[in-house]
Design an enzyme around this catalytic site. Structure first.
Site, PDB file in Angstrom:
ATOM      1  CG  LEU A  48     -25.262 -11.973 -21.505  1.00  0.00           C
ATOM      2  CD1 LEU A  48     -24.134 -11.440 -22.377  1.00  0.00           C
ATOM      3  CD2 LEU A  48     -25.502 -11.016 -20.348  1.00  0.00           C
TER       4      LEU A  48
ATOM      5  N   GLY B  68     -31.299  -8.728 -23.284  1.00  0.00           N
ATOM      6  CA  GLY B  68     -30.610  -9.379 -24.409  1.00  0.00           C
ATOM      7  C   GLY B  68     -29.402  -8.602 -24.875  1.00  0.00           C
ATOM      8  CB  SER B  69     -26.757  -7.532 -24.045  1.00  0.00           C
ATOM      9  OG  SER B  69     -26.784  -8.281 -22.842  1.00  0.00           O
ATOM     10  NE  ARG B  70     -20.503 -10.150 -29.716  1.00  0.00           N
ATOM     11  CZ  ARG B  70     -20.285 -10.094 -31.008  1.00  0.00           C
ATOM     12  NH1 ARG B  70     -21.306 -10.181 -31.858  1.00  0.00           N
ATOM     13  NH2 ARG B  70     -19.067  -9.939 -31.479  1.00  0.00           N
TER      14      ARG B  70
ATOM     15  CB  ILE C 114     -22.298  -5.353 -27.687  1.00  0.00           C
ATOM     16  CG1 ILE C 114     -20.774  -5.187 -27.764  1.00  0.00           C
ATOM     17  CG2 ILE C 114     -22.928  -5.079 -29.049  1.00  0.00           C
ATOM     18  CD1 ILE C 114     -20.103  -6.202 -28.669  1.00  0.00           C
TER      19      ILE C 114
END
Length: 235
Positions: A115, A203-205, A173
């Site tokens: 993301l 911001g991430s995953r 994450i």
């Protein structure tokens, strides 16, 4: 002859304008309200300072865009796994799930969605079922698009069990900028496919671990629409 019931008059004026705005502008996730409210108040209080007013207004609008939660309709065919987040598929491989999920030490199919700060940042449940496990693990803050982020970064693991006994793991994450993971699920909760269950700030995953034998239907580089893109079919 029976009379047809009178249809209500369509909204006009301010009511029509409000309805139009609601149909176009996505609602705000509750977790984002403080981030929007503070700069909005500063914009109002700083009306005598054009620079402060402009900066605060831009900040409020940026946070409102970041924490948006658009309505989504998940496909209802049995056995489907939907994307848990908006973003781009960064990895589509097999990997050993995090130990916190309790899925064993054998590799299983994994799909990782990255993301960016421009994507919708709420997470959606990839399947419907019962929450078997929720574990938060502290860690580092590597760039979320790196493979090592799956095991080294701060994360929250959720294990979901479908009504027919399939187990699917989904992992939020944290990334290089993201420092706060929000998860609203607890062990024993019921959740529906596509329902919002948390978010990661800035911001991430999100990794999804699937049962062996699942048919993955996406590939690296493909753009995901959370709750609506079909990620895989369960065995």
């Amino acid at each position: 002859m029976a009379r047809r019931p009178k249809q209500p008059d369509p909204p006009t004026g301010a009511a029509h304008l409000v309805g139009l705005v609601r149909s176009v502008v996505p609602p705000l996730n509750p977790a984002g309200r403080p981030f929007v409210l503070v700069p909005a108040v500063l914009a109002v209080l700083g009306r005598r300072s054009p620079a402060l007013r402009r900066t605060a207004t831009v900040a409020a609008l940026a946070c409102a865009a970041f924490f948006r939660e658009p309505a989504r309709v998940a496909p209802q065919r049995p056995g489907l796994v939907v994307a848990p987040a908006d973003g781009v598929v960064a990895l589509q491989d097999t990997a050993v799930p995090p130990a916190e999920l309790g899925l064993g030490s054998a590799p299983v199919p994994r799909v990782s969605v990255f993301l960016s700060v421009l994507d919708v940042h709420v997470q959606r449940s990839p399947v419907g079922g019962t929450v078997s496990r929720v574990v938060h693990t502290p860690g580092t803050f590597l760039s979320a698009d790196l493979p090592a982020a799956s095991t080294d970064n701060e994360r929250t693991c959720v294990l979901l069990r479908t009504d027919d006994g399939q187990e699917v793991g989904v992992v939020q994450i944290a990334g290089l900028i993201a420092r706060r993971i929000v998860c609203h699920l607890a062990e024993g909760d019921r959740t529906e496919r596509g329902a919002t269950y948390g978010l990661i700030r800035f911001g991430s995953r999100v990794d999804t671990y699937l049962p062996v034998g699942s048919r993955v239907l996406v590939d690296v580089g493909q753009r995901m629409v959370g709750a609506e893109t079909v990620l895989a079919e369960l065995p």
